[in-house]
Design an enzyme around this catalytic site. Structure first.
Site, PDB file in Angstrom:
ATOM      1  N   VAL A   1       0.813  -1.232   0.000  1.00 11.59           N
ATOM      2  CA  VAL A   1       0.000   0.000   0.000  1.00 11.59           C
ATOM      3  C   VAL A   1       0.845   1.280   0.000  1.00 11.59           C
ATOM      4  O   VAL A   1       0.368   2.332  -0.464  1.00 11.59           O
ATOM      5  CB  VAL A   1      -0.967   0.000   1.206  1.00 11.59           C
ATOM      6  CG1 VAL A   1      -0.200   0.203   2.510  1.00 11.59           C
ATOM      7  CG2 VAL A   1      -2.089   1.023   1.025  1.00 11.59           C
TER       8      VAL A   1
ATOM      9  N   HIS B   1      10.555   0.787 -18.764  1.00 10.76           N
ATOM     10  CA  HIS B   1       9.859   1.173 -17.538  1.00 10.76           C
ATOM     11  C   HIS B   1      10.700   2.162 -16.747  1.00 10.76           C
ATOM     12  O   HIS B   1      11.880   2.373 -17.034  1.00 10.76           O
ATOM     13  CB  HIS B   1       9.563  -0.074 -16.673  1.00 10.76           C
ATOM     14  CG  HIS B   1       8.486  -0.929 -17.239  1.00 10.76           C
ATOM     15  ND1 HIS B   1       8.724  -1.924 -18.168  1.00 10.76           N
ATOM     16  CD2 HIS B   1       7.137  -0.915 -17.043  1.00 10.76           C
ATOM     17  CE1 HIS B   1       7.582  -2.508 -18.493  1.00 10.76           C
ATOM     18  NE2 HIS B   1       6.603  -1.912 -17.835  1.00 10.76           N
ATOM     19  N   HIS B   2      10.137   2.656 -15.691  1.00  2.57           N
ATOM     20  CA  HIS B   2      10.766   3.642 -14.807  1.00  2.57           C
ATOM     21  C   HIS B   2      12.035   3.075 -14.167  1.00  2.57           C
ATOM     22  O   HIS B   2      12.269   1.860 -14.128  1.00  2.57           O
ATOM     23  CB  HIS B   2       9.761   4.060 -13.721  1.00  2.57           C
ATOM     24  CG  HIS B   2       9.193   2.901 -12.973  1.00  2.57           C
ATOM     25  ND1 HIS B   2       9.778   2.376 -11.834  1.00  2.57           N
ATOM     26  CD2 HIS B   2       8.120   2.119 -13.223  1.00  2.57           C
ATOM     27  CE1 HIS B   2       9.062   1.351 -11.412  1.00  2.57           C
ATOM     28  NE2 HIS B   2       8.069   1.157 -12.245  1.00  2.57           N
TER      29      HIS B   2
ATOM     30  N   THR C   1       0.003 -10.022 -15.004  1.00  2.00           N
ATOM     31  CA  THR C   1       1.221  -9.216 -15.015  1.00  2.00           C
ATOM     32  C   THR C   1       0.947  -7.800 -15.484  1.00  2.00           C
ATOM     33  O   THR C   1       1.774  -6.916 -15.329  1.00  2.00           O
ATOM     34  CB  THR C   1       2.286  -9.850 -15.943  1.00  2.00           C
ATOM     35  OG1 THR C   1       1.710 -10.016 -17.243  1.00  2.00           O
ATOM     36  CG2 THR C   1       2.748 -11.203 -15.402  1.00  2.00           C
TER      37      THR C   1
ATOM     38  N   ASP D   1      -2.630   8.082   3.224  1.00  2.00           N
ATOM     39  CA  ASP D   1      -3.882   8.661   2.714  1.00  2.00           C
ATOM     40  C   ASP D   1      -5.076   8.219   3.552  1.00  2.00           C
ATOM     41  O   ASP D   1      -6.153   7.905   3.030  1.00  2.00           O
ATOM     42  CB  ASP D   1      -4.101   8.271   1.248  1.00  2.00           C
ATOM     43  CG  ASP D   1      -3.071   8.901   0.316  1.00  2.00           C
ATOM     44  OD1 ASP D   1      -2.453   9.907   0.736  1.00  2.00           O
ATOM     45  OD2 ASP D   1      -2.848   8.376  -0.778  1.00  2.00           O
TER      46      ASP D   1
ATOM     47  N   THR E   1       5.032  -8.314 -17.952  1.00  2.00           N
ATOM     48  CA  THR E   1       4.266  -8.220 -19.201  1.00  2.00           C
ATOM     49  C   THR E   1       5.054  -8.798 -20.364  1.00  2.00           C
ATOM     50  O   THR E   1       4.520  -9.542 -21.188  1.00  2.00           O
ATOM     51  CB  THR E   1       3.915  -6.756 -19.494  1.00  2.00           C
ATOM     52  OG1 THR E   1       3.219  -6.195 -18.380  1.00  2.00           O
ATOM     53  CG2 THR E   1       3.061  -6.635 -20.745  1.00  2.00           C
TER      54      THR E   1
ATOM     55  N   LYS F   1      12.146   0.223 -11.210  1.00  2.00           N
ATOM     56  CA  LYS F   1      11.648  -1.145 -11.381  1.00  2.00           C
ATOM     57  C   LYS F   1      12.774  -2.123 -11.086  1.00  2.00           C
ATOM     58  O   LYS F   1      13.889  -1.965 -11.581  1.00  2.00           O
ATOM     59  CB  LYS F   1      11.135  -1.337 -12.811  1.00  2.00           C
ATOM     60  CG  LYS F   1      10.487  -2.721 -13.018  1.00  2.00           C
ATOM     61  CD  LYS F   1       9.713  -2.796 -14.310  1.00  2.00           C
ATOM     62  CE  LYS F   1       9.071  -4.122 -14.520  1.00  2.00           C
ATOM     63  NZ  LYS F   1       8.151  -4.462 -13.378  1.00  2.00           N
TER      64      LYS F   1
ATOM     65  N   THR G   1       4.857  -8.789  -9.876  1.00  2.00           N
ATOM     66  CA  THR G   1       5.557  -9.578 -10.898  1.00  2.00           C
ATOM     67  C   THR G   1       6.902 -10.043 -10.338  1.00  2.00           C
ATOM     68  O   THR G   1       7.331  -9.616  -9.274  1.00  2.00           O
ATOM     69  CB  THR G   1       5.815  -8.737 -12.159  1.00  2.00           C
ATOM     70  OG1 THR G   1       6.622  -7.590 -11.808  1.00  2.00           O
ATOM     71  CG2 THR G   1       4.505  -8.275 -12.769  1.00  2.00           C
TER      72      THR G   1
END
Ligand SMILES: NC(=O)c1ccc[n+]([C@@H]2O[C@H](COP(=O)([O-])OP(=O)(O)OC[C@H]3O[C@@H](n4cnc5c(N)ncnc54)[C@H](O)[C@@H]3O)[C@@H](O)[C@H]2O)c1
Ligand SMILES: O=C(O)C1=N[C@H](C(=O)O)CCC1
Length: 249
Positions: free
Chosen positions: A9, A143-144, A112, A39, A154, A147, A89
């Site tokens: 979270v 990706h960023h 994924t 939050d 994917t 990662k 993943t």
């Protein structure tokens, strides 16, 4: 309103799920961070997940964490009898086996990639690879820079789709003297900035090139898909489910 627990979270996807929850309510989250809440959502250590699932009367868990954490929470879901949507993943073979074991006791849906666009891309890729039988295939994902697993889940799922149609040998990058073998598929992972997720398959041959690609522009696309899957999963029999089941519903 579906009562959701989010595993991971305090992460990028955890925040996206909280933001995307409109027809669902995120009532508790799991993370190893020291944070008490994020939050307004109370944060509980994964080791206490079973008690929290009971205390917060959770209908379904949505997971975007790390494999070890997902497996810990999956055990809690089995203990309490709560369905689980798994988005994490990077599982190894043993981890996948433990998820399959959990799906014998509770409804478990793993994907994924929770974007509808990737579901369509995979179906287009299957048709293209089946038709263009002798074309060279090369796969790239981007990706960023935070990662931690490569290639992306994917990309691995796209490889699974391709291997249902053709016997290909993945080559993860190339360097030095590296002539291309006919049955190879090059797989390349780029990491840069805060790129949300890009995947491209190139099919080249017969004096032409076909490129099939997808770009996610916000983590909200994954969060919305996972929440849709979570609402769909509640009330179903124990078993192994996939996001394609939700997209086709
Ligand atoms: N399926 C999809 O559509 C999809 C989309 C985006 C990301 N992902 C995957 O989701 C995962 C998380 O991505 P992210 O960008 O949010 O990563 P992140 O690093 O931002 O967040 C990971 C979260 O997991 C928590 N965590 C670490 N160890 C844990 C444990 N043992 N138990 C519970 N929580 C633990 C961290 O505290 C953090 O809150 C990755 O595996 C990523 O590939 C999947
Ligand atoms: O941001 C990530 O990390 C993502 N992970 C998934 C993967 O590994 O395929 C989905 C795309 C975004």
């Amino acid at each position: 309103m579906t009562r959701v627990a989010v595993n991971g979270v305090t992460g990028q996807m955890g925040g996206a799920v909280i933001e995307a929850a409109i027809d669902s309510e995120v009532v508790v989250g799991f993370a190893t961070s020291d944070t008490d809440a994020v939050d307004g959502v109370p944060v509980v250590h994964p080791a206490e997940a079973a008690a929290a699932l009971r205390e917060y009367d959770v209908d379904v868990v949505v997971d975007f964490a790390v494999p070890e954490g997902a497996l810990t929470v999956a055990e809690a879901c089995v203990e309490v009898g709560v369905p689980m949507v798994v988005g994490t993943t990077g599982f190894d073979e043993d981890g996948m086996g433990r998820l399959k074991d959990a799906s014998e006791e509770v409804p478990l849906l793993k994907a994924t990639n929770f974007s509808q666009g990737i579901q369509v891309l995979q179906r287009l890729i299957s048709e293209a690879v089946e038709t263009l039988k002798d074309y060279d295939l090369e796969l790239m994902e981007t990706h960023h820079n935070r990662k931690v697993d490569a290639p992306s889940g994917t990309a691995s799922s796209i490889l699974d789709v391709i291997q249902e149609e053709r016997d290909v040998e993945p080559v993860y990058g190339r360097e030095g003297h590296a002539p291309r073998e006919d049955d190879e598929i090059g797989v390349f992972a780029r990491r840069a900035g805060d790129i949300r997720g890009e995947h491209e398959l190139v099919l080249a041959g017969n004096d032409e090139v076909l490129s099939l690609s997808h770009r996610a522009e916000d983590r909200g696309v994954f969060a919305a898909g996972a929440l849709d899957a979570a609402a769909w999963l509640v009330g179903r029999d124990a078993g192994w489910y996939e996001f394609g089941d939700v997209v086709d519903a």
